[in-house]
Design an enzyme around this catalytic site. Sequence first.
Site, PDB file in Angstrom:
ATOM      1  CB  THR A 128      -1.058   0.131   1.216  1.00  0.00           C
ATOM      2  OG1 THR A 128      -1.704   1.285   1.532  1.00  0.00           O
ATOM      3  CG2 THR A 128      -0.175  -0.125   2.692  1.00  0.00           C
ATOM      4  CG  ASP A 129      -1.089   4.813  -0.706  1.00  0.00           C
ATOM      5  OD1 ASP A 129      -1.546   4.095   0.114  1.00  0.00           O
ATOM      6  OD2 ASP A 129      -1.769   5.760  -1.553  1.00  0.00           O
ATOM      7  CD  GLU A 130      -3.295   3.626   4.378  1.00  0.00           C
ATOM      8  OE1 GLU A 130      -3.107   3.928   5.713  1.00  0.00           O
ATOM      9  OE2 GLU A 130      -4.428   3.467   3.837  1.00  0.00           O
ATOM     10  CE1 TYR A 152      -3.542  -2.758   5.398  1.00  0.00           C
ATOM     11  CE2 TYR A 152      -3.442  -0.265   4.874  1.00  0.00           C
ATOM     12  CZ  TYR A 152      -3.423  -1.628   4.499  1.00  0.00           C
ATOM     13  OH  TYR A 152      -3.297  -1.936   2.823  1.00  0.00           O
ATOM     14  CE  LYS A 156      -0.436  -4.987   2.836  1.00  0.00           C
ATOM     15  NZ  LYS A 156      -0.796  -6.114   2.448  1.00  0.00           N
TER      16      LYS A 156
END
Length: 347
Positions: A128-130, A152, A156
């Site tokens: 994810t970009d997060e 989260y 990741k």
Amino acid sequence: MESKTVLVTGGAGFIGSHLIISLKEKYPDWKIINLDNLDYCSSLQNLVITELGNNYRFIEGDICDQHFIKHLFATENIDIVFHFAAQTHVEDSFLFPSRFMAVNAEGTRVLLSAALNSGVERFIFVSTDEVYGASSDEAFDESCLKRPTNPYAVSKATAENIVMSFWENHNLPIIITRSNNIYGPRQHYEKVIPRFISLLLENKKCTIQGSGLQSRHFLFVEDVTDAFLTVMEQGVLGEIYNIGTDFEIPVIKLARELVRMMKQPSDGELDDWLLFVKDRPHNDLRYPISSEKLLKLGWKPKVSWREGIRRTIQWYEDNPDVWPSSQSFQSTLQNSSQTSGLKVKTL
């Protein structure tokens, strides 16, 4: 490409199911194995819209079950893995951080260990970009440091480190992708776009966390599945690929746009459809990313925001009963919180 056997973890979920359909359309002779534990945000109904054929197989199972996963890889001659299965709802990650770490990090390690001993050709890990954390202006490329700010994203980022360790230490043929927010038909409404659409269909207000000034980039699901196929076919092993879009919109503007499209209110009534609620403990402002590396492989987004959101709204209007109502979904969350001894915040 010659005939392959592809394992898609989380294949009954939103993005995984779209990928399976794309794989079947482009490679009808390939064998597809869909591994999913059928959690609340997964549904086999996501796959009934296409003829999957005899070379498609669904297996219900848990990626954290080491013996089960080892047996699966030992018996199915898997060539390519797309690893989508994960806990992904950021708000829940603040409530259940250990669950997110167990599934997203340890579950990934279990899969990697089994894949290492089976001779897979590609293991594509969907991140994810997060993991980059927030940026006010500069777009992140794949070389930027990871600075995750919620449980989260931490889970990741940890999983990414594990994936890279298998590449560096064991030469396991991995590729990592990091994408912007994905939207489209069949997405569970724990995510913001289907949540707003579903609330409006129930004549309820859009619930906006905090100020609503947080901005997100939204990529239509068909474009992201094209990106995954491009990475599968042309991606360089050991590399990371951003999958991004230039389209960006603040959450409050997103809500107002959906209200205009679905309710046609007068200007004075527009904000009557908005309900501001308590924000999550941390909410990054924006996640701009650069996709130059992927663009050089020939991929680019094709579906405009206007077309994609129109098709998405139409699907939810035509399929009101696929996911539970907001009230029954909230009851499911409350039951889950009671089982875990935790309190779930109202959506």
